[in-house]
Design a protein around this motif. Sequence first.
Motif, short mmCIF file in Angstrom:
data_model
loop_
_atom_site.label_atom_id
_atom_site.label_comp_id
_atom_site.label_asym_id
_atom_site.label_seq_id
_atom_site.Cartn_x
_atom_site.Cartn_y
_atom_site.Cartn_z
N ASP A 34 73.79 67.60 91.48
CA ASP A 34 73.91 66.14 91.51
C ASP A 34 72.64 65.51 92.08
N ASP A 35 72.05 66.16 93.09
CA ASP A 35 70.79 65.66 93.65
C ASP A 35 69.73 65.53 92.57
N GLU A 36 69.60 66.55 91.73
CA GLU A 36 68.61 66.52 90.66
C GLU A 36 68.84 65.32 89.74
N MET A 37 70.08 65.06 89.41
CA MET A 37 70.40 63.93 88.54
C MET A 37 70.11 62.60 89.24
N ILE A 38 70.47 62.51 90.51
CA ILE A 38 70.20 61.28 91.28
C ILE A 38 68.70 61.02 91.33
N PHE A 39 67.90 62.05 91.58
CA PHE A 39 66.44 61.88 91.67
C PHE A 39 65.84 61.45 90.33
N MET A 40 66.30 62.05 89.24
CA MET A 40 65.78 61.67 87.93
C MET A 40 66.17 60.24 87.58
N GLU A 41 67.40 59.86 87.90
CA GLU A 41 67.86 58.50 87.63
C GLU A 41 67.07 57.50 88.47
N LEU A 42 66.78 57.86 89.72
CA LEU A 42 65.98 57.01 90.60
C LEU A 42 64.59 56.80 90.02
N ALA A 43 63.95 57.87 89.58
CA ALA A 43 62.61 57.77 89.00
C ALA A 43 62.61 56.86 87.77
N LEU A 44 63.63 56.97 86.94
CA LEU A 44 63.74 56.13 85.75
C LEU A 44 63.94 54.66 86.14
N ARG A 45 64.79 54.41 87.13
CA ARG A 45 65.04 53.04 87.58
C ARG A 45 63.75 52.40 88.11
N VAL A 46 62.98 53.18 88.88
CA VAL A 46 61.73 52.66 89.44
C VAL A 46 60.76 52.30 88.31
N LYS A 47 60.65 53.17 87.31
CA LYS A 47 59.77 52.87 86.17
C LYS A 47 60.22 51.59 85.46
#
Length: 121
Positions: A51-64
Amino acid sequence: MSAKIYDYTKICNSVFTIDPKIRFVGVINERGRLVAGGMKENVEPLESEKDDEMIFMELALRVKMRKEFDKQLGPVNFAMASRERALAISVIINDDILYVVSEPDTDYGSLPKKILKIIQS
């Protein structure tokens, strides 16, 4: 113009000292990978490692996606999400993201300002 060089480990360690309710401090790269920091010692994670991996990827996408409006609104200083079980704050550092998770009853009025002060010092 070259980007300022930051000591991510030092920043993460400093952020942990701000408030004992902070559970996690990490730096996530633009591809959603943890490059520094992590969970506070002796704290039980709220989610699995997957879940951490998914949260981090989603965060990176949101920031972009937020950067799309920098020209009109100016760059984001920080973003915050208040959830039932956690308070999450993200701050951009160069092309990376400082991600801080604390207990939900943390003082969200002062915590982002303290985090920004550490990054800017």
